[in-house]
Write a protein that holds these residues in place. Sequence first.
Motif, PDB file in Angstrom:
ATOM      1  N   HIS A  83      -5.369   5.275  -4.859  1.00  0.00           N
ATOM      2  CA  HIS A  83      -7.191   5.686  -4.709  1.00  0.00           C
ATOM      3  C   HIS A  83      -7.654   3.968  -5.315  1.00  0.00           C
ATOM      4  CE1 HIS A  83      -5.464   7.275  -8.505  1.00  0.00           C
ATOM      5  NE2 HIS A  83      -6.259   6.894  -9.125  1.00  0.00           N
ATOM      6  N   ARG A  84      -6.215   3.281  -6.533  1.00  0.00           N
ATOM      7  CA  ARG A  84      -6.466   2.271  -7.287  1.00  0.00           C
ATOM      8  C   ARG A  84      -5.974   1.066  -6.864  1.00  0.00           C
ATOM      9  NH1 ARG A  84      -9.841   2.087 -10.634  1.00  0.00           N
ATOM     10  NH2 ARG A  84      -8.727   1.857 -12.877  1.00  0.00           N
ATOM     11  N   MET A  85      -5.879   0.328  -5.542  1.00  0.00           N
ATOM     12  CA  MET A  85      -5.272  -0.130  -4.527  1.00  0.00           C
ATOM     13  C   MET A  85      -6.020  -1.590  -4.808  1.00  0.00           C
ATOM     14  SD  MET A  85      -3.745   0.628  -0.968  1.00  0.00           S
ATOM     15  CE  MET A  85      -3.079   2.028  -1.022  1.00  0.00           C
ATOM     16  N   HIS A  86      -7.423  -1.170  -5.522  1.00  0.00           N
ATOM     17  CA  HIS A  86      -7.606  -2.666  -5.139  1.00  0.00           C
ATOM     18  C   HIS A  86      -8.592  -3.123  -6.349  1.00  0.00           C
ATOM     19  CE1 HIS A  86      -7.502  -2.833  -1.106  1.00  0.00           C
ATOM     20  NE2 HIS A  86      -8.582  -1.215  -0.522  1.00  0.00           N
ATOM     21  N   ALA A  87      -8.607  -2.082  -7.521  1.00  0.00           N
ATOM     22  CA  ALA A  87      -8.517  -2.750  -8.719  1.00  0.00           C
ATOM     23  C   ALA A  87      -7.297  -3.765  -9.461  1.00  0.00           C
ATOM     24  CB  ALA A  87      -8.095  -0.541  -9.788  1.00  0.00           C
ATOM     25  N   LEU A  88      -8.584  -4.214 -10.487  1.00  0.00           N
ATOM     26  CA  LEU A  88      -7.850  -5.525 -11.119  1.00  0.00           C
ATOM     27  C   LEU A  88      -7.425  -5.001 -12.305  1.00  0.00           C
ATOM     28  CD1 LEU A  88     -10.874  -8.143 -11.480  1.00  0.00           C
ATOM     29  CD2 LEU A  88      -8.478  -7.907 -10.307  1.00  0.00           C
ATOM     30  N   PRO A  89      -5.966  -5.334 -13.429  1.00  0.00           N
ATOM     31  CA  PRO A  89      -4.922  -4.389 -13.971  1.00  0.00           C
ATOM     32  C   PRO A  89      -5.782  -4.324 -15.124  1.00  0.00           C
ATOM     33  CG  PRO A  89      -3.498  -6.309 -13.400  1.00  0.00           C
ATOM     34  CD  PRO A  89      -4.522  -6.701 -12.460  1.00  0.00           C
ATOM     35  N   THR A  90      -6.927  -5.479 -15.530  1.00  0.00           N
ATOM     36  CA  THR A  90      -8.020  -4.775 -16.159  1.00  0.00           C
ATOM     37  C   THR A  90      -8.906  -3.765 -16.984  1.00  0.00           C
ATOM     38  OG1 THR A  90      -9.505  -6.597 -15.597  1.00  0.00           O
ATOM     39  CG2 THR A  90      -7.757  -7.386 -17.311  1.00  0.00           C
ATOM     40  N   ALA A  98       0.995  -1.270  -0.010  1.00  0.00           N
ATOM     41  CA  ALA A  98       0.220   0.026  -0.315  1.00  0.00           C
ATOM     42  C   ALA A  98       0.590   0.814  -0.004  1.00  0.00           C
ATOM     43  CB  ALA A  98      -0.855  -0.177   1.131  1.00  0.00           C
ATOM     44  N   GLU A  99       1.967   1.432   0.707  1.00  0.00           N
ATOM     45  CA  GLU A  99       2.782   2.972   0.534  1.00  0.00           C
ATOM     46  C   GLU A  99       3.723   2.856  -0.577  1.00  0.00           C
ATOM     47  OE1 GLU A  99       7.414   3.607   3.118  1.00  0.00           O
ATOM     48  OE2 GLU A  99       5.982   1.607   4.317  1.00  0.00           O
ATOM     49  N   ALA A 100       3.734   1.549  -1.319  1.00  0.00           N
ATOM     50  CA  ALA A 100       5.007   1.385  -2.370  1.00  0.00           C
ATOM     51  C   ALA A 100       3.651   1.888  -3.677  1.00  0.00           C
ATOM     52  CB  ALA A 100       5.417   0.603  -2.996  1.00  0.00           C
ATOM     53  N   LEU A 101       2.508   1.738  -3.506  1.00  0.00           N
ATOM     54  CA  LEU A 101       1.123   2.267  -4.754  1.00  0.00           C
ATOM     55  C   LEU A 101       0.893   3.686  -4.253  1.00  0.00           C
ATOM     56  CD1 LEU A 101      -1.244  -1.000  -4.556  1.00  0.00           C
ATOM     57  CD2 LEU A 101       0.029   0.113  -6.522  1.00  0.00           C
ATOM     58  N   ARG A 102       0.609   4.380  -2.963  1.00  0.00           N
ATOM     59  CA  ARG A 102       0.890   5.840  -2.872  1.00  0.00           C
ATOM     60  C   ARG A 102       1.733   6.061  -2.753  1.00  0.00           C
ATOM     61  NH1 ARG A 102      -2.165   3.708   2.316  1.00  0.00           N
ATOM     62  NH2 ARG A 102      -0.233   3.240   3.535  1.00  0.00           N
TER      63      ARG A 102
END
Length: 243
Positions: free
Chosen positions: A137-144, A127-131
């Motif tokens: 805001h897109r942590m739970h999104a699928l790549p598609t 989560a820290e790396a994604l921020r």
Amino acid sequence: MTDTPVIRFDGVGLTYPGPPPVTALRDCRMTVERGEFVAVVGPSGSGKSTFLNLAGLLDRPTTGTYELDGIDVRSLSETERTALRGRRLGFVFQAFHLLPYRTALENVALAQLYSRVSAADRRKAAAEALRRVGLGHRMHALPTTLSGGERQRVAIARALVNRPSLLLCDEPTGSLDTSTAGTVMDLLAELNSAGLTIVVITHDLHVAGRADRILAIRDGRLSADRPSGQAASAPQEPHAHAG
């Protein structure tokens, strides 16, 4: 450790066995200092991929010495090389290599699967790396469901999650349009400004122009080392003589 180059190649070469033997990289001598942003350019078949594979501990040189963070990697076993690669290196590729059925958070957390870190701590670090790459805001999104630029940001977050000494990027904008590529390069420049050492392998001189320094490879030889400002307007790969 702070004064030790992240990469030191001293006479490094790689020859693939034949018949006939093929020499992919010849007598390469270079260093990448801590905190540098270096681009490696060259035409197809010039040796860029071999350079990446050697720097990334994916191949072993047949000649010369390679030191990563001051560690001579020649005598390391495959297990030791794998462990060193996991601790010290982050990889970003053109094709993203995300699992489509895993969320962005899960894709990033998987990079720590074989480390001695609890599942909760893996998710926290992911989560820290994604921020850090602007995708909190897109942590739970699928790549598609993500754009190409967002998918590359997830890939960069995955490369960062283990806090590597060196980020190795292989054509990181090759699958992106010009505008999105610029945004990704802005992110890499921002990460470099924060102290991360980055090496980008590219054929795109506009991408190379974002680096501090350019190394050119042609016919398996390191043939130039110049400030990147000289590359932005160059019509083709630079042909400067090696220093």
